[in-house]
Scaffold this active site. Sequence first.
Site, PDB file in Angstrom:
ATOM      1  N   PHE A   1       0.847  -1.194   0.000  1.00  0.00           N
ATOM      2  CA  PHE A   1       0.000   0.000   0.000  1.00  0.00           C
ATOM      3  C   PHE A   1       0.884   1.246   0.000  1.00  0.00           C
ATOM      4  O   PHE A   1       1.791   1.362   0.817  1.00  0.00           O
ATOM      5  CB  PHE A   1      -0.896   0.008   1.245  1.00  0.00           C
ATOM      6  CG  PHE A   1      -1.779   1.214   1.341  1.00  0.00           C
ATOM      7  CD1 PHE A   1      -2.943   1.306   0.592  1.00  0.00           C
ATOM      8  CD2 PHE A   1      -1.446   2.280   2.168  1.00  0.00           C
ATOM      9  CE1 PHE A   1      -3.764   2.427   0.673  1.00  0.00           C
ATOM     10  CE2 PHE A   1      -2.250   3.407   2.259  1.00  0.00           C
ATOM     11  CZ  PHE A   1      -3.416   3.468   1.506  1.00  0.00           C
TER      12      PHE A   1
ATOM     13  N   ASP B   1       9.190   2.702   1.361  1.00  0.00           N
ATOM     14  CA  ASP B   1       8.071   3.408   1.988  1.00  0.00           C
ATOM     15  C   ASP B   1       8.066   3.084   3.485  1.00  0.00           C
ATOM     16  O   ASP B   1       7.646   2.005   3.899  1.00  0.00           O
ATOM     17  CB  ASP B   1       6.761   2.961   1.313  1.00  0.00           C
ATOM     18  CG  ASP B   1       5.533   3.645   1.898  1.00  0.00           C
ATOM     19  OD1 ASP B   1       5.603   4.144   3.040  1.00  0.00           O
ATOM     20  OD2 ASP B   1       4.486   3.652   1.216  1.00  0.00           O
TER      21      ASP B   1
ATOM     22  N   LYS C   1       3.077   9.422   8.968  1.00  0.00           N
ATOM     23  CA  LYS C   1       2.424   8.920  10.188  1.00  0.00           C
ATOM     24  C   LYS C   1       3.139   9.284  11.503  1.00  0.00           C
ATOM     25  O   LYS C   1       2.850  10.335  12.068  1.00  0.00           O
ATOM     26  CB  LYS C   1       2.235   7.405  10.082  1.00  0.00           C
ATOM     27  CG  LYS C   1       1.203   7.020   9.004  1.00  0.00           C
ATOM     28  CD  LYS C   1       0.721   5.588   9.153  1.00  0.00           C
ATOM     29  CE  LYS C   1      -0.512   5.305   8.315  1.00  0.00           C
ATOM     30  NZ  LYS C   1      -0.275   4.891   6.946  1.00  0.00           N
TER      31      LYS C   1
HETATM   32  C1  PLP Z   1      -0.608   5.230   5.558  1.00  0.00           C
HETATM   33  C2  PLP Z   1       0.326   4.850   4.478  1.00  0.00           C
HETATM   34  C3  PLP Z   1       0.442   5.592   3.302  1.00  0.00           C
HETATM   35  C4  PLP Z   1      -0.446   6.781   2.990  1.00  0.00           C
HETATM   36  O1  PLP Z   1      -0.318   7.778   3.938  1.00  0.00           O
HETATM   37  P1  PLP Z   1      -1.458   8.906   4.053  1.00  0.00           P
HETATM   38  O2  PLP Z   1      -0.931   9.850   5.086  1.00  0.00           O
HETATM   39  O3  PLP Z   1      -2.716   8.208   4.464  1.00  0.00           O
HETATM   40  O4  PLP Z   1      -1.596   9.541   2.725  1.00  0.00           O
HETATM   41  C5  PLP Z   1       1.388   5.200   2.364  1.00  0.00           C
HETATM   42  N1  PLP Z   1       2.177   4.134   2.579  1.00  0.00           N
HETATM   43  C6  PLP Z   1       2.099   3.394   3.697  1.00  0.00           C
HETATM   44  C7  PLP Z   1       3.014   2.240   3.886  1.00  0.00           C
HETATM   45  C8  PLP Z   1       1.157   3.707   4.674  1.00  0.00           C
HETATM   46  O5  PLP Z   1       1.057   2.965   5.778  1.00  0.00           O
END
Ligand code: PLP
Length: 421
Positions: A150, A234, A263
Amino acid sequence: MTAPEEQQTGTTIWQDDAARDLVRNSADRMALFVRGEGSSLWDADGRRYLDFLGGIAVTSLGHAHPVFVDAVARQAATLSHVSNFFATPPQLALAATLKRLAGTGDAGRVYFGNSGAEANEAAFKLARLHGAARDGGAGKPRILALENAFHGRTMGTLALTGKPYMQAPFLPMVPGVEFIDSTVEALEAAIDDRVAALFVEPIKGEAGVVDLPEGFLVAARELTRRHGALLIIDEIQTGAGRTGEWFAFQHEGIVPDAITVAKGIGGGFPIGALITFGAASELFYPGTHGSTFGGNALATATAGAVLGEIEQAGLVENARVRGAQLRTAIEAIDSPLVAGCRGRGLLLGIALSSPVAGAVVAAAQQHGLIVNAANDATIRIAPALTIGDVEIDEFADLFTRALHTVQDALLLAETPTEVPA
Ligand SMILES: *Cc1c(COP(=O)(O)O)cnc(C)c1O
């Protein structure tokens, strides 16, 4: 004291408001929270909950931590925003801190956005810039990403997200992205000199806290280097100390070309960033990207204070130690519903033996515990990095009770009903 009937009415009113006024892009809101402190949340009826989701790995210091509160208040009273035509001291300080914690050395740079998706959008552009620079703008560079990983909900990051059901309503996708299995063999088979970048989510959080196979990141580093492709990791969910290192890639002793964070670094204040290493740091040039809010003084002062507290209070180490302790506690739970535990540090996925994660989340909430169903058969927990014995014991107790509630319901459903003659 309000009568139970009136409380029920109060509950119904906020649910009606939510149903009428909020976009219907997600399931119904499960509670109305009015206050938080540490690992506790309180709803509008004054009921306390133990928060083991942390706003999805966001509230690293817990709720209303004095360092967070003080940073927001002081910076708001000093200077919040001036636009990226100008620099501010907290922005420069945070960029230097992120470079140091990520280990970029001098040849690193930081781009600030306001969310994870924005950080990954910047990384996507970085990949395209790299492809264009390498192939003289002539080629159509390929980008590889992992199935089931994701990377976000915007059109660019959705194109990077290997979940066909999420993409389906929004086709066509931004072109150029190909998905591969998370195995070294699949990567070896797919990679060639036209690949501009490989995107990797080091623990697939949204997919159910799924670990990469042993050795994958090391092999990915080697293969991307050999083929002149960027390795982009990521770290949006895994970063800021959550897995027991500042960033998950650091467990593997590799150096990527770029990482994205969001986050947990803001502890509840919205912020995201792309951190580049080495030559990848020279790809953006004036006019290629930007954000009005990104990296403003308020956000960067807050994230700087949050990271400072994580460092001072030894919370990366705490995530490692408490994570191991929590895992032991989960594995000791006496319930046939617990099938195992995945993840690292304080990002854990509790695998269930039946697809009853939704029922477990609801039962947990009834018992005063907030957790999340990452998928049908996985409970995700991502508590504050500040947790200790008290929170772990309370979690084990409440979670066991929730499991027993669900087990009892399952048994009841299985019990054959006597048919009267
Ligand atoms: C939460 C998340 C995103 C997206 O972040 P947002 O702040 O919701 O746009 C992208 N990559 C990973 C791995 C995530 O956990």
